[in-house]
Design an enzyme around this catalytic site. Sequence first.
Site, PDB file in Angstrom:
ATOM      1  N   ARG A   1       0.834  -1.194   0.000  1.00 40.33           N
ATOM      2  CA  ARG A   1       0.000   0.000   0.000  1.00 40.33           C
ATOM      3  C   ARG A   1       0.874   1.250   0.000  1.00 40.33           C
ATOM      4  O   ARG A   1       1.724   1.419   0.872  1.00 40.33           O
ATOM      5  CB  ARG A   1      -0.920   0.018   1.223  1.00 40.33           C
ATOM      6  CG  ARG A   1      -1.931   1.156   1.197  1.00 40.33           C
ATOM      7  CD  ARG A   1      -2.974   1.004   2.265  1.00 40.33           C
ATOM      8  NE  ARG A   1      -2.429   1.130   3.607  1.00 40.33           N
ATOM      9  CZ  ARG A   1      -3.167   1.126   4.712  1.00 40.33           C
ATOM     10  NH1 ARG A   1      -4.467   0.959   4.623  1.00 40.33           N
ATOM     11  NH2 ARG A   1      -2.599   1.250   5.894  1.00 40.33           N
TER      12      ARG A   1
ATOM     13  N   THR B   1      -0.887   7.609  -1.047  1.00 37.36           N
ATOM     14  CA  THR B   1      -2.201   7.504  -1.699  1.00 37.36           C
ATOM     15  C   THR B   1      -3.094   6.438  -1.076  1.00 37.36           C
ATOM     16  O   THR B   1      -4.304   6.418  -1.324  1.00 37.36           O
ATOM     17  CB  THR B   1      -2.034   7.169  -3.185  1.00 37.36           C
ATOM     18  OG1 THR B   1      -1.471   5.836  -3.304  1.00 37.36           O
ATOM     19  CG2 THR B   1      -1.112   8.173  -3.867  1.00 37.36           C
TER      20      THR B   1
ATOM     21  N   ASP C   1      -1.154  -3.988  12.051  1.00 42.94           N
ATOM     22  CA  ASP C   1      -0.626  -4.456  10.774  1.00 42.94           C
ATOM     23  C   ASP C   1      -0.380  -5.963  10.853  1.00 42.94           C
ATOM     24  O   ASP C   1       0.518  -6.411  11.578  1.00 42.94           O
ATOM     25  CB  ASP C   1       0.674  -3.718  10.434  1.00 42.94           C
ATOM     26  CG  ASP C   1       1.174  -4.037   9.032  1.00 42.94           C
ATOM     27  OD1 ASP C   1       1.500  -5.210   8.764  1.00 42.94           O
ATOM     28  OD2 ASP C   1       1.246  -3.105   8.210  1.00 42.94           O
TER      29      ASP C   1
ATOM     30  N   ASP D   1       3.245  -7.174   9.926  1.00 48.13           N
ATOM     31  CA  ASP D   1       4.226  -6.895  10.969  1.00 48.13           C
ATOM     32  C   ASP D   1       4.075  -7.850  12.140  1.00 48.13           C
ATOM     33  O   ASP D   1       5.067  -8.321  12.698  1.00 48.13           O
ATOM     34  CB  ASP D   1       4.071  -5.452  11.468  1.00 48.13           C
ATOM     35  CG  ASP D   1       4.647  -4.436  10.490  1.00 48.13           C
ATOM     36  OD1 ASP D   1       5.403  -4.826   9.596  1.00 48.13           O
ATOM     37  OD2 ASP D   1       4.342  -3.225  10.651  1.00 48.13           O
TER      38      ASP D   1
END
Length: 209
Positions: free
Chosen positions: A104, A108, A200, A203
């Site tokens: 990602r 944006t 996340d 992660d």
Amino acid sequence: MSKPFIMDHPLIQHKLSVLRSTGTSSKEFRELVSEIAMLMCYEATRDLPLEETEIETPICKTKAQVLAGRKMAIVPILRAGLGMVDGMLALVPNARVGHIGMYRDPETHMPVEYYCKLPADIEERDVFVLDPMLATGGSAIDAIDQIKKYGATNVYFLCIIAAPEGLEALVEAHPDVKVYCAALDDHLNDHKYIVPGLGDAGDRIFGTK
């Protein structure tokens, strides 16, 4: 249009609660993601067709049901989707595994593809696309776009946690795809993270930050 299936099985919900906790280690997190994926695979494959065959038990010959020769492919969206692969393969060990790499863009929030490797006969297979988190839906939509370009027509999408925004976007973009989620959360925050979510997933699976 296929209606998304939100799983409410007690085992999935219990494991999901532990998965969300900040006190869960990377080792435990990986194990839980794999276990939840296995339980989701059980539900997502419920409608696979069967055919009758004859087998011989220690007592006698009998008729029995086996999978009707359907080929399957598992396609994790890198990198977090890798955490779901072993759980799926535990139940469907003969499935082929492809990979689609997405990240990602931090500015944006849009997905950027950097890798795609799929089984050569992907168009003949039931394809199970894996990603623990469905946030904006961008990565899932783009990954399925790519898979369909290679001829796949029977596609499933499995995620552990979905945001309403991402689920709506995915269903609108790919109404023919069968979507399975372990939980539907509340919303996306300003950084496009799922709330309450679990942070996340990549992660936490791989112990990175």
